[in-house]
Enzyme design. Structure first.
Site, PDB file in Angstrom:
ATOM      1  N   GLN A 186      39.092  48.229  39.091  1.00 37.60           N
ATOM      2  CA  GLN A 186      39.829  49.279  40.051  1.00 37.60           C
ATOM      3  C   GLN A 186      39.661  50.716  39.709  1.00 37.60           C
ATOM      4  OE1 GLN A 186      41.409  47.970  42.718  1.00 37.60           O
ATOM      5  NE2 GLN A 186      41.185  45.988  42.128  1.00 37.60           N
ATOM      6  N   ASP A 209      38.316  46.622  31.329  1.00 33.40           N
ATOM      7  CA  ASP A 209      38.055  46.363  32.763  1.00 33.40           C
ATOM      8  C   ASP A 209      38.239  47.195  33.889  1.00 33.40           C
ATOM      9  OD1 ASP A 209      38.492  44.977  35.282  1.00 33.40           O
ATOM     10  OD2 ASP A 209      40.026  43.768  34.767  1.00 33.40           O
ATOM     11  N   CYS A 243      47.099  38.261  41.716  1.00 34.10           N
ATOM     12  CA  CYS A 243      46.410  37.751  40.683  1.00 34.10           C
ATOM     13  C   CYS A 243      46.913  38.240  39.287  1.00 34.10           C
ATOM     14  CB  CYS A 243      44.984  37.807  40.547  1.00 34.10           C
ATOM     15  SG  CYS A 243      44.182  36.998  41.977  1.00 34.10           S
ATOM     16  N   HIS A 263      45.175  41.803  35.320  1.00 34.08           N
ATOM     17  CA  HIS A 263      44.787  40.755  36.340  1.00 34.08           C
ATOM     18  C   HIS A 263      44.386  39.570  35.496  1.00 34.08           C
ATOM     19  CE1 HIS A 263      41.556  38.639  39.199  1.00 34.08           C
ATOM     20  NE2 HIS A 263      42.208  39.897  40.029  1.00 34.08           N
ATOM     21  N   LYS A 303      33.868  46.073  45.064  1.00 37.77           N
ATOM     22  CA  LYS A 303      34.920  46.950  45.003  1.00 37.77           C
ATOM     23  C   LYS A 303      34.657  48.423  45.239  1.00 37.77           C
ATOM     24  CE  LYS A 303      38.029  43.703  42.796  1.00 37.77           C
ATOM     25  NZ  LYS A 303      38.892  43.394  43.537  1.00 37.77           N
TER      26      LYS A 303
HETATM   27  N1  PMP Z   1      40.202  42.805  37.125  1.00 42.43           N
HETATM   28  C1  PMP Z   1      40.708  43.641  38.030  1.00 42.43           C
HETATM   29  C2  PMP Z   1      41.764  44.695  37.428  1.00 42.43           C
HETATM   30  C3  PMP Z   1      40.506  43.266  39.400  1.00 42.43           C
HETATM   31  O1  PMP Z   1      41.422  44.057  40.342  1.00 42.43           O
HETATM   32  C4  PMP Z   1      39.800  42.265  39.941  1.00 42.43           C
HETATM   33  C5  PMP Z   1      39.545  41.971  41.610  1.00 42.43           C
HETATM   34  N2  PMP Z   1      41.099  41.831  41.971  1.00 42.43           N
HETATM   35  C6  PMP Z   1      39.075  41.556  38.850  1.00 42.43           C
HETATM   36  C7  PMP Z   1      39.412  41.831  37.528  1.00 42.43           C
HETATM   37  C8  PMP Z   1      38.378  40.508  39.240  1.00 42.43           C
HETATM   38  O2  PMP Z   1      37.254  40.797  40.003  1.00 42.43           O
HETATM   39  P1  PMP Z   1      36.095  39.990  40.790  1.00 42.43           P
HETATM   40  O3  PMP Z   1      37.018  39.033  41.231  1.00 42.43           O
HETATM   41  O4  PMP Z   1      35.340  40.679  41.581  1.00 42.43           O
HETATM   42  O5  PMP Z   1      35.269  39.326  39.790  1.00 42.43           O
END
Ligand code: PMP
Length: 405
Positions: free
Chosen positions: A202, A199, A363, A122, A225
């Site tokens: 997910q 990270d 993203c 991401h 999430k």
């Molecule tokens: N890493 C991953 C794998 C994600 O899926 C996301 C959110 N889509 C993020 C980071 C960023 O998370 P947040 O926007 O809640 O900070």
């Protein structure tokens, strides 16, 4: 056995109709809906407890602080950290990664050092490292992915060397749903003395996480999430490592004493929690964890595995549909493209049928580049989804195909 119909009733938002159709919510990778237990907790917190934490001598402030610190304990136990000192509340995954990129960078990174991230991250797990590399004259190195979206671990091992200071990878890829072999990635990185950030944005809501067993140095996730509020997240860091890092932000709560000559920082975890924390958000995470523990994490994992297997089987029956990221090791998200139909158009039509999916790059532009595509349609599942939801998605896709001839 997990009772999905009963679980579904816990989520008020799911009972509404969208354009007169029953809502099929398959955008859980972006954010999950909230159970009534979390909503009620917020209501009672604001109705009976709310006051700023760590500062007051009065009853409500003490009560608020107690709830906040209990939330930290709940998170500690949920991910099996050794100590509550290792649990830092942040705004979310993005802030947690930025915190490490800044503080680790300030403390440990020198010119010529290398940071490894994977091709399928991401943007939140790419850009903070890029910024850090720019600041410190370090180099960002990419762990390549294979044609099926899995990371190429053989090539990864060849990239590791004495200059590698940190490896940052997703536990589960948000755009593909692939579960990366994080245990192996961590063990290999440690052999060259590098630290590892996982990270978990997910993964935390789908898999049982044990940070001691993983032996990762940092683990991050977001409240929204995992059925809790937005604007709250968690950074786990090993106590010894966190103690060595310089603070990320300065302000109230992160200090022991302040004078114009010298400031002494607070001990962990407060050193990294400058300003008024989102204590209500933290309480919502604890309530969401309680909710998940009541259902049973293994039950959740089994149910979601069943969903992803069923979705894969049913989607593959659709002519002209291609799944992006064909690894067998997946959880809860499936990305695909439709021959001759733009993902955005497909998403708009599915929406009119009451089906919420995400379309675009998720993203993860470098992931899309890897597959030579501009975006995908992503269906991502949560505990309240059913096989009927997937059947409706399949029917919807067939309608999209009909409309586009
Ligand atoms: N890493 C991953 C794998 C994600 O899926 C996301 C959110 N889509 C993020 C980071 C960023 O998370 P947040 O926007 O809640 O900070």
């Amino acid at each position: 056995m997990i009772n999905i119909q009963k679980i579904k009733q816990d989520f008020p938002i799911l009972s509404q109709k969208i354009y007169g159709k029953e809502l099929v919510y398959l955008d859980n990778g972006a954010t999950t809906q909230k159970p009534i237990q979390v909503i009620e907790k917020l209501k009672s917190f604001y109705s009976e407890i709310n006051s700023n934490i760590h500062r007051g001598v009065h009853y409500l402030s003490n009560k608020s602080t107690e709830e906040y610190e209990n939330a930290r304990k709940t998170v500690k136990e949920f991910i099996n950290a050794k100590s509550t000192k290792e649990i830092i509340f942040t705004k979310g995954t993005t802030e947690a990664i930025n915190l490490v990129a800044f503080s680790f960078g300030e403390t440990f990174i020198n010119e010529g050092d290398e940071i490894l991230v994977s091709q399928t991250e991401h943007h939140s797990n790419i850009v903070p490292w890029q910024m850090m590399c720019k600041r410190k004259g370090a180099k960002l190195v990419v762990i390549p992915a294979k044609a099926n979206g899995e990371l190429d671990l053989e090539k990864y091992k060849l990239l590791l060397n004495s200059r590698t200071k940190l490896v940052a990878v997703a536990h589960v890829s948000n755009s593909l749903g692939i579960i990366n072999s994080v245990k192996e990635i961590i063990d290999e990185a440690h052999k060259v003395g590098a630290k590892v950030l996982i990270d978990g944005a997910q993964a935390i809501q789908h898999l049982k996480i044990d940070v001691q067993n993983l032996n990762c140095d940092f683990y991050t996730f977001s409240g929204h999430k995992i059925y809790a509020e937005t604007g709250i997240g968690v950074l786990f860091g090993k106590e010894e490592t966190l103690n060595q890092l310089s603070p990320y932000q300065g302000g109230g709560d992160m200090i022991k004493t302040v004078s114009f000559e010298k400031t002494e920082y607070a001990d962990l975890p407060f050193k990294f929690e400058a300003g008024t924390a989102n204590y209500v958000g933290a309480v919502s995470i604890a309530e969401a964890i309680k909710y998940l523990n009541n259902i049973g994490l293994q039950e959740i994992e089994n149910h979601e595995k069943e969903l992803i297997d069923y979705a894969t089987e049913k989607l593959l029956e659709i002519e002209g549909l291609k799944i992006i990221g064909t690894s067998k090791h997946k959880t809860s998200a499936i990305s695909f493209v439709l021959e001759g139909i733009h993902h955005y158009d497909a998403g708009l039509i599915l929406d009119k049928l009451g089906i919420a999916v995400r379309t675009g790059t998720h993203c993860a532009e470098p992931t899309m580049k890897h597959f030579g595509i501009t975006g995908t349609i992503r269906a991502s599942f949560a505990i309240y989804n059913t096989k009927e939801d997937i059947d409706k998605l399949v029917l919807g896709i067939n309608k999209v195909k009909l409309m586009f001839g």
